[in-house]
Design a protein around this motif. Structure first.
Motif, PDB file in Angstrom:
ATOM      1  N   MET A   1     -10.473  -6.503   4.606  1.00 30.30           N
ATOM      2  CA  MET A   1     -11.109  -5.508   5.462  1.00 30.30           C
ATOM      3  C   MET A   1     -11.877  -6.180   6.596  1.00 30.30           C
ATOM      4  O   MET A   1     -11.859  -5.722   7.734  1.00 30.30           O
ATOM      5  CB  MET A   1     -12.071  -4.648   4.632  1.00 30.30           C
ATOM      6  N   VAL A   2     -12.552  -7.285   6.274  1.00 30.88           N
ATOM      7  CA  VAL A   2     -13.275  -8.011   7.322  1.00 30.88           C
ATOM      8  C   VAL A   2     -12.301  -8.545   8.351  1.00 30.88           C
ATOM      9  O   VAL A   2     -12.524  -8.462   9.558  1.00 30.88           O
ATOM     10  CB  VAL A   2     -14.098  -9.162   6.702  1.00 30.88           C
ATOM     11  N   SER A   3     -11.150  -9.091   7.875  1.00 28.35           N
ATOM     12  CA  SER A   3     -10.149  -9.615   8.796  1.00 28.35           C
ATOM     13  C   SER A   3      -9.622  -8.521   9.707  1.00 28.35           C
ATOM     14  O   SER A   3      -9.402  -8.729  10.895  1.00 28.35           O
ATOM     15  CB  SER A   3      -8.975 -10.221   8.021  1.00 28.35           C
ATOM     16  N   ALA A   4      -9.364  -7.358   9.147  1.00 30.73           N
ATOM     17  CA  ALA A   4      -8.786  -6.272   9.931  1.00 30.73           C
ATOM     18  C   ALA A   4      -9.725  -5.796  11.021  1.00 30.73           C
ATOM     19  O   ALA A   4      -9.289  -5.210  12.013  1.00 30.73           O
ATOM     20  CB  ALA A   4      -8.425  -5.107   9.010  1.00 30.73           C
ATOM     21  N   ALA A   5     -11.018  -6.041  10.880  1.00 29.42           N
ATOM     22  CA  ALA A   5     -11.984  -5.611  11.889  1.00 29.42           C
ATOM     23  C   ALA A   5     -12.044  -6.559  13.077  1.00 29.42           C
ATOM     24  O   ALA A   5     -12.625  -6.233  14.101  1.00 29.42           O
ATOM     25  CB  ALA A   5     -13.373  -5.506  11.256  1.00 29.42           C
ATOM     26  N   HIS A   6     -11.420  -7.717  12.975  1.00 24.35           N
ATOM     27  CA  HIS A   6     -11.408  -8.667  14.085  1.00 24.35           C
ATOM     28  C   HIS A   6     -10.470  -8.197  15.189  1.00 24.35           C
ATOM     29  O   HIS A   6      -9.602  -7.364  14.959  1.00 24.35           O
ATOM     30  CB  HIS A   6     -10.959 -10.041  13.588  1.00 24.35           C
ATOM     31  N   GLU A  35       0.707 -18.094   3.198  1.00 29.27           N
ATOM     32  CA  GLU A  35      -0.174 -18.678   4.220  1.00 29.27           C
ATOM     33  C   GLU A  35       0.620 -19.632   5.110  1.00 29.27           C
ATOM     34  O   GLU A  35       0.447 -19.660   6.329  1.00 29.27           O
ATOM     35  CB  GLU A  35      -1.337 -19.400   3.540  1.00 29.27           C
ATOM     36  N   ARG A  36       1.478 -20.418   4.501  1.00 33.01           N
ATOM     37  CA  ARG A  36       2.313 -21.350   5.269  1.00 33.01           C
ATOM     38  C   ARG A  36       3.205 -20.604   6.258  1.00 33.01           C
ATOM     39  O   ARG A  36       3.319 -20.980   7.427  1.00 33.01           O
ATOM     40  CB  ARG A  36       3.175 -22.157   4.316  1.00 33.01           C
ATOM     41  N   ALA A  37       3.844 -19.510   5.769  1.00 35.65           N
ATOM     42  CA  ALA A  37       4.737 -18.748   6.643  1.00 35.65           C
ATOM     43  C   ALA A  37       3.969 -18.154   7.826  1.00 35.65           C
ATOM     44  O   ALA A  37       4.445 -18.175   8.964  1.00 35.65           O
ATOM     45  CB  ALA A  37       5.425 -17.645   5.845  1.00 35.65           C
ATOM     46  N   VAL A  60      -0.925  -6.249   9.466  1.00 34.51           N
ATOM     47  CA  VAL A  60      -1.607  -7.107  10.434  1.00 34.51           C
ATOM     48  C   VAL A  60      -2.889  -7.671   9.827  1.00 34.51           C
ATOM     49  O   VAL A  60      -3.211  -8.845   9.989  1.00 34.51           O
ATOM     50  CB  VAL A  60      -1.904  -6.327  11.730  1.00 34.51           C
ATOM     51  N   GLY A  61      -3.633  -6.829   9.093  1.00 37.85           N
ATOM     52  CA  GLY A  61      -4.852  -7.307   8.444  1.00 37.85           C
ATOM     53  C   GLY A  61      -4.558  -8.383   7.413  1.00 37.85           C
ATOM     54  O   GLY A  61      -5.290  -9.372   7.297  1.00 37.85           O
ATOM     55  N   GLY A  62      -3.455  -8.202   6.668  1.00 37.88           N
ATOM     56  CA  GLY A  62      -3.071  -9.208   5.681  1.00 37.88           C
ATOM     57  C   GLY A  62      -2.687 -10.520   6.325  1.00 37.88           C
ATOM     58  O   GLY A  62      -2.995 -11.601   5.809  1.00 37.88           O
ATOM     59  N   VAL A  63      -1.995 -10.446   7.471  1.00 35.45           N
ATOM     60  CA  VAL A  63      -1.621 -11.658   8.203  1.00 35.45           C
ATOM     61  C   VAL A  63      -2.862 -12.376   8.703  1.00 35.45           C
ATOM     62  O   VAL A  63      -2.973 -13.612   8.614  1.00 35.45           O
ATOM     63  CB  VAL A  63      -0.674 -11.315   9.368  1.00 35.45           C
ATOM     64  N   LYS A  64      -3.820 -11.615   9.258  1.00 30.69           N
ATOM     65  CA  LYS A  64      -5.058 -12.236   9.737  1.00 30.69           C
ATOM     66  C   LYS A  64      -5.781 -12.964   8.609  1.00 30.69           C
ATOM     67  O   LYS A  64      -6.275 -14.087   8.780  1.00 30.69           O
ATOM     68  CB  LYS A  64      -5.981 -11.169  10.331  1.00 30.69           C
ATOM     69  N   ALA A  66      -4.441 -14.171   5.852  1.00 28.11           N
ATOM     70  CA  ALA A  66      -3.670 -15.354   5.467  1.00 28.11           C
ATOM     71  C   ALA A  66      -3.848 -16.477   6.485  1.00 28.11           C
ATOM     72  O   ALA A  66      -3.949 -17.655   6.121  1.00 28.11           O
ATOM     73  CB  ALA A  66      -2.191 -14.990   5.334  1.00 28.11           C
ATOM     74  N   LEU A  67      -3.888 -16.129   7.770  1.00 27.47           N
ATOM     75  CA  LEU A  67      -4.110 -17.141   8.810  1.00 27.47           C
ATOM     76  C   LEU A  67      -5.477 -17.783   8.645  1.00 27.47           C
ATOM     77  O   LEU A  67      -5.616 -19.014   8.743  1.00 27.47           O
ATOM     78  CB  LEU A  67      -3.996 -16.507  10.194  1.00 27.47           C
TER      79      LEU A  67
END
Length: 207
Positions: A1-6, A35-37, A60-64, A66-67
């Motif tokens: 959730m924190v990532s998705a707010a970026h 994470e590697r992908a 998109v939030g999940g990708v952020k 993982a990044l």
């Protein structure tokens, strides 16, 4: 959730800094597959967050997230060793390994390997080579294949070639650690199909 707010743009600290062989290998050994992908697709191949999400079956939030996790782990991991000049001893072992492996002469292949050698097949196995089914798996492969000697970042490696029709196509690298004229560690990247796309490769010949 924190990532998705970026903000939607998640830029790497060093854009496109991972497009070299040692860095790609560093990704493989340091990060879990998702994470590697995400790091590879975003920071190497410059896909958008939405494209990465579609390719890794995430949001998109999940990708952020993982990044962020992946970049934090890479920043905290030990620094990579710089590329080195081709080591003659390793180059000779690579050539012998290729010749004997292509003949399926497993006893002669084992003569090149130390008794306590370690094997890592990325995303599949890590442990002792002795007792593993490693050679048998290659022997039973249903597709035509062979090995050739090559170089990645100046380091001698084995390259697996797969036959597509009449053409032999590079598929993946195998790297060795050599000591006292014997292989002590094998790193096989057969299941990392993307590695050669992001790695500068030189084929030294055919066998």
């Amino acid at each position: 959730m924190v990532s998705a707010a970026h903000p939607d743009e998640t830029l790497p600290d060093e854009p496109n800094a991972w497009g070299i062989g040692k860095a790609v290998e560093h990704l493989v050994v340091s990060l879990p597959p998702k994470e590697r992908a995400c790091i590879l697709l975003k920071d190497v191949f410059d896909y958008s967050l939405e494209e990465v999400a579609g390719l890794v079956d995430s949001t998109v939030g999940g990708v952020k997230a993982a990044l962020n996790r992946g970049r934090t782990k890479l920043a905290a991991s030990p620094p990579m060793k710089p590329a080195r000049s081709a080591d003659p001893e390793t180059a000779q072992i690579v050539q012998l390994y290729v010749e004997r492996f292509n003949r399926r002469d497993w006893n002669s292949v084992r003569e090149l390997i130390s008794a306590d050698a370690r094997l890592r097949v990325a995303d599949r196995y890590a442990g002792r080579l002795s007792g593993s089914p490693y050679f048998g798996i290659y022997e039973r492969m249903p597709i035509p294949w062979k090995m050739v000697a090559g170089e990645v970042d100046g380091e001698p490696v084995v390259i697996i070639l797969r036959r597509d029709g009449e053409v032999w196509t590079p598929k993946s690298p195998i790297r060795f650690v050599v000591a006292d004229q014997h292989i002590t560690q094998i790193f096989d990247y057969y299941f990392c199909l993307w590695m050669l796309e992001a790695t500068p490769l030189t084929l030294l010949g055919t066998s």
